[in-house]
Motif scaffolding. Structure first.
Motif, PDB file in Angstrom:
ATOM      1  N   SER A  53      -4.892 101.393  96.357  1.00  0.00           N
ATOM      2  CA  SER A  53      -5.974 102.382  96.436  1.00  0.00           C
ATOM      3  C   SER A  53      -5.992 103.124  97.772  1.00  0.00           C
ATOM      4  CB  SER A  53      -7.334 101.732  96.169  1.00  0.00           C
ATOM      5  OG  SER A  53      -7.611 100.756  97.139  1.00  0.00           O
ATOM      6  N   THR A  54      -5.589 102.455  98.856  1.00  0.00           N
ATOM      7  CA  THR A  54      -5.574 103.108 100.174  1.00  0.00           C
ATOM      8  C   THR A  54      -4.171 103.511 100.610  1.00  0.00           C
ATOM      9  OG1 THR A  54      -5.364 101.004 101.362  1.00  0.00           O
ATOM     10  CG2 THR A  54      -7.608 101.807 100.938  1.00  0.00           C
ATOM     11  N   GLY A  55      -3.143 102.962  99.959  1.00  0.00           N
ATOM     12  CA  GLY A  55      -1.762 103.230 100.352  1.00  0.00           C
ATOM     13  C   GLY A  55      -1.306 102.387 101.528  1.00  0.00           C
ATOM     14  N   PHE A  56      -2.124 101.429 101.941  1.00  0.00           N
ATOM     15  CA  PHE A  56      -1.793 100.600 103.108  1.00  0.00           C
ATOM     16  C   PHE A  56      -0.797  99.508 102.723  1.00  0.00           C
ATOM     17  CE2 PHE A  56      -2.649  97.113 106.125  1.00  0.00           C
ATOM     18  CZ  PHE A  56      -2.448  97.789 107.308  1.00  0.00           C
ATOM     19  N   VAL A  57       0.228  99.330 103.570  1.00  0.00           N
ATOM     20  CA  VAL A  57       1.239  98.292 103.374  1.00  0.00           C
ATOM     21  C   VAL A  57       1.389  97.514 104.671  1.00  0.00           C
ATOM     22  CG1 VAL A  57       3.705  97.877 102.995  1.00  0.00           C
ATOM     23  CG2 VAL A  57       2.545  99.617 101.684  1.00  0.00           C
ATOM     24  N   TRP A  58       1.560  96.196 104.555  1.00  0.00           N
ATOM     25  CA  TRP A  58       1.869  95.406 105.745  1.00  0.00           C
ATOM     26  C   TRP A  58       2.978  94.419 105.424  1.00  0.00           C
ATOM     27  CZ3 TRP A  58      -2.500  94.340 102.862  1.00  0.00           C
ATOM     28  CH2 TRP A  58      -2.641  93.031 102.383  1.00  0.00           C
ATOM     29  N   LEU A  59       3.763  94.135 106.444  1.00  0.00           N
ATOM     30  CA  LEU A  59       4.835  93.154 106.367  1.00  0.00           C
ATOM     31  C   LEU A  59       4.685  92.242 107.576  1.00  0.00           C
ATOM     32  CD1 LEU A  59       7.171  96.049 105.883  1.00  0.00           C
ATOM     33  CD2 LEU A  59       7.418  94.150 104.329  1.00  0.00           C
ATOM     34  N   THR A  60       4.747  90.957 107.352  1.00  0.00           N
ATOM     35  CA  THR A  60       4.747  90.031 108.485  1.00  0.00           C
ATOM     36  C   THR A  60       6.040  89.222 108.423  1.00  0.00           C
ATOM     37  OG1 THR A  60       3.487  88.349 107.268  1.00  0.00           O
ATOM     38  CG2 THR A  60       2.225  89.863 108.629  1.00  0.00           C
ATOM     39  N   GLN A  61       6.624  89.017 109.596  1.00  0.00           N
ATOM     40  CA  GLN A  61       7.841  88.214 109.684  1.00  0.00           C
ATOM     41  C   GLN A  61       7.629  87.133 110.739  1.00  0.00           C
ATOM     42  OE1 GLN A  61      11.202  90.678 110.749  1.00  0.00           O
ATOM     43  NE2 GLN A  61      10.068  91.777 112.316  1.00  0.00           N
ATOM     44  N   LYS A  62       8.459  86.112 110.688  1.00  0.00           N
ATOM     45  CA  LYS A  62       8.283  84.970 111.581  1.00  0.00           C
ATOM     46  C   LYS A  62       8.444  85.332 113.046  1.00  0.00           C
ATOM     47  CE  LYS A  62       9.516  81.446 108.249  1.00  0.00           C
ATOM     48  NZ  LYS A  62      10.479  80.427 107.849  1.00  0.00           N
ATOM     49  N   LYS A  63       9.400  86.201 113.351  1.00  0.00           N
ATOM     50  CA  LYS A  63       9.598  86.591 114.745  1.00  0.00           C
ATOM     51  C   LYS A  63      10.024  88.048 114.824  1.00  0.00           C
ATOM     52  CE  LYS A  63      14.269  84.837 114.762  1.00  0.00           C
ATOM     53  NZ  LYS A  63      15.253  83.976 115.262  1.00  0.00           N
ATOM     54  N   LYS A  64       9.819  88.636 115.968  1.00  0.00           N
ATOM     55  CA  LYS A  64      10.202  90.018 116.233  1.00  0.00           C
ATOM     56  C   LYS A  64      11.707  90.192 116.014  1.00  0.00           C
ATOM     57  CE  LYS A  64      10.029  93.089 120.198  1.00  0.00           C
ATOM     58  NZ  LYS A  64       9.528  93.294 121.531  1.00  0.00           N
ATOM     59  N   LYS A  65      12.106  91.375 115.543  1.00  0.00           N
ATOM     60  CA  LYS A  65      13.530  91.606 115.306  1.00  0.00           C
ATOM     61  C   LYS A  65      13.974  92.912 115.942  1.00  0.00           C
ATOM     62  CE  LYS A  65      17.151  92.259 112.008  1.00  0.00           C
ATOM     63  NZ  LYS A  65      17.593  92.413 110.669  1.00  0.00           N
ATOM     64  N   ASP A  66      15.107  92.862 116.636  1.00  0.00           N
ATOM     65  CA  ASP A  66      15.757  94.059 117.165  1.00  0.00           C
ATOM     66  C   ASP A  66      16.967  94.340 116.276  1.00  0.00           C
ATOM     67  OD1 ASP A  66      13.964  94.258 119.248  1.00  0.00           O
ATOM     68  OD2 ASP A  66      15.230  93.181 120.659  1.00  0.00           O
ATOM     69  N   HIS A  67      17.134  95.595 115.915  1.00  0.00           N
ATOM     70  CA  HIS A  67      18.225  95.981 115.017  1.00  0.00           C
ATOM     71  C   HIS A  67      18.850  97.281 115.526  1.00  0.00           C
ATOM     72  CE1 HIS A  67      20.442  96.459 111.260  1.00  0.00           C
ATOM     73  NE2 HIS A  67      20.101  97.737 111.297  1.00  0.00           N
ATOM     74  N   THR A  68      20.164  97.375 115.465  1.00  0.00           N
ATOM     75  CA  THR A  68      20.854  98.603 115.848  1.00  0.00           C
ATOM     76  C   THR A  68      21.399  99.282 114.602  1.00  0.00           C
ATOM     77  OG1 THR A  68      21.454  97.670 117.990  1.00  0.00           O
ATOM     78  CG2 THR A  68      22.693  99.596 117.260  1.00  0.00           C
ATOM     79  N   PHE A  69      21.001 100.534 114.410  1.00  0.00           N
ATOM     80  CA  PHE A  69      21.554 101.347 113.330  1.00  0.00           C
ATOM     81  C   PHE A  69      22.836 101.955 113.867  1.00  0.00           C
ATOM     82  CE2 PHE A  69      17.099 101.033 112.136  1.00  0.00           C
ATOM     83  CZ  PHE A  69      17.203 100.726 110.786  1.00  0.00           C
ATOM     84  N   ARG A  70      23.954 101.415 113.457  1.00  0.00           N
ATOM     85  CA  ARG A  70      25.260 101.765 114.024  1.00  0.00           C
ATOM     86  C   ARG A  70      25.628 103.241 113.867  1.00  0.00           C
ATOM     87  NH1 ARG A  70      26.220  97.410 111.128  1.00  0.00           N
ATOM     88  NH2 ARG A  70      27.628  98.467 109.694  1.00  0.00           N
ATOM     89  N   LEU A  71      25.330 103.829 112.718  1.00  0.00           N
ATOM     90  CA  LEU A  71      25.753 105.212 112.479  1.00  0.00           C
ATOM     91  C   LEU A  71      25.091 106.221 113.408  1.00  0.00           C
ATOM     92  CD1 LEU A  71      26.005 105.365 108.581  1.00  0.00           C
ATOM     93  CD2 LEU A  71      27.849 105.249 110.249  1.00  0.00           C
ATOM     94  N   ILE A  72      23.912 105.871 113.934  1.00  0.00           N
ATOM     95  CA  ILE A  72      23.232 106.795 114.850  1.00  0.00           C
ATOM     96  C   ILE A  72      23.119 106.218 116.259  1.00  0.00           C
ATOM     97  CG2 ILE A  72      21.954 108.060 113.092  1.00  0.00           C
ATOM     98  CD1 ILE A  72      19.515 106.259 113.788  1.00  0.00           C
ATOM     99  N   GLY A  73      23.573 104.975 116.433  1.00  0.00           N
ATOM    100  CA  GLY A  73      23.552 104.352 117.746  1.00  0.00           C
ATOM    101  C   GLY A  73      22.161 104.132 118.311  1.00  0.00           C
ATOM    102  N   ARG A  74      21.195 103.823 117.455  1.00  0.00           N
ATOM    103  CA  ARG A  74      19.809 103.622 117.894  1.00  0.00           C
ATOM    104  C   ARG A  74      19.378 102.177 117.698  1.00  0.00           C
ATOM    105  NH1 ARG A  74      20.049 107.624 120.393  1.00  0.00           N
ATOM    106  NH2 ARG A  74      18.856 109.519 120.131  1.00  0.00           N
TER     107      ARG A  74
END
Length: 145
Positions: A53-74
């Motif tokens: 009804s509000t469009g709100f979404v949440w995701l919880t994970q056990k720990k923070k994650k760092d990820h590198t998108f290789r194709l854009i180098g970010r």
């Protein structure tokens, strides 16, 4: 702040628990709003909630994650709680996502694919600055399963 937002939208929300089920539902949600499935490469998901009804979404994970998108180098950092209001081709008021620009971490507040450029995805900051990348850079992660 995210926890308060989650609590306020929990009523009438669909809530899923467990890593495999949450990943499946996350992919379904991203597909439903025409976003690339590799956009949120989260691990060890604990909970996913969606208040239609509000469009709100949440995701919880056990720990923070760092990820590198290789194709854009970010390099992108995902906090233990990631929230957003979703609609077709758009995620607004995003929390828990930061991108590294040069030496600084910058919060991402919106992500969208403009109708006039369906092959590009734009990431906006709270200050109004934005960066646009090819959608294909975020689809590569789909095939990594």
């Amino acid at each position: 702040m995210s926890s308060q937002q989650i609590a306020s939208h929990r009523d009438n929300a669909e809530v899923y628990r467990g890593d495999a089920l949450c990943k499946q539902k996350m992919c379904e949600l991203l597909d439903k709003i025409s976003m690339p499935k590799g956009l949120l490469p989260l691990d060890d998901l604990v909970e996913l909630g969606h208040n239609r009804s509000t469009g709100f979404v949440w995701l919880t994970q056990k720990k923070k994650k760092d990820h590198t998108f290789r194709l854009i180098g970010r390099k992108v950092s995902y906090d233990t709680e990631v929230t957003a209001f979703i609609e077709d081709r758009r995620m607004r008021r995003v929390t828990g996502v930061q991108s590294k620009e040069l030496l600084f971490w910058v919060s991402i507040s919106q992500i969208f694919i403009d109708d006039s450029s369906p092959g590009e995805i734009t990431f906006g900051t709270p200050s109004g600055l934005s960066r646009t990348f090819p959608v294909s850079a975020f689809q590569e992660e789909e095939n990594k399963k």
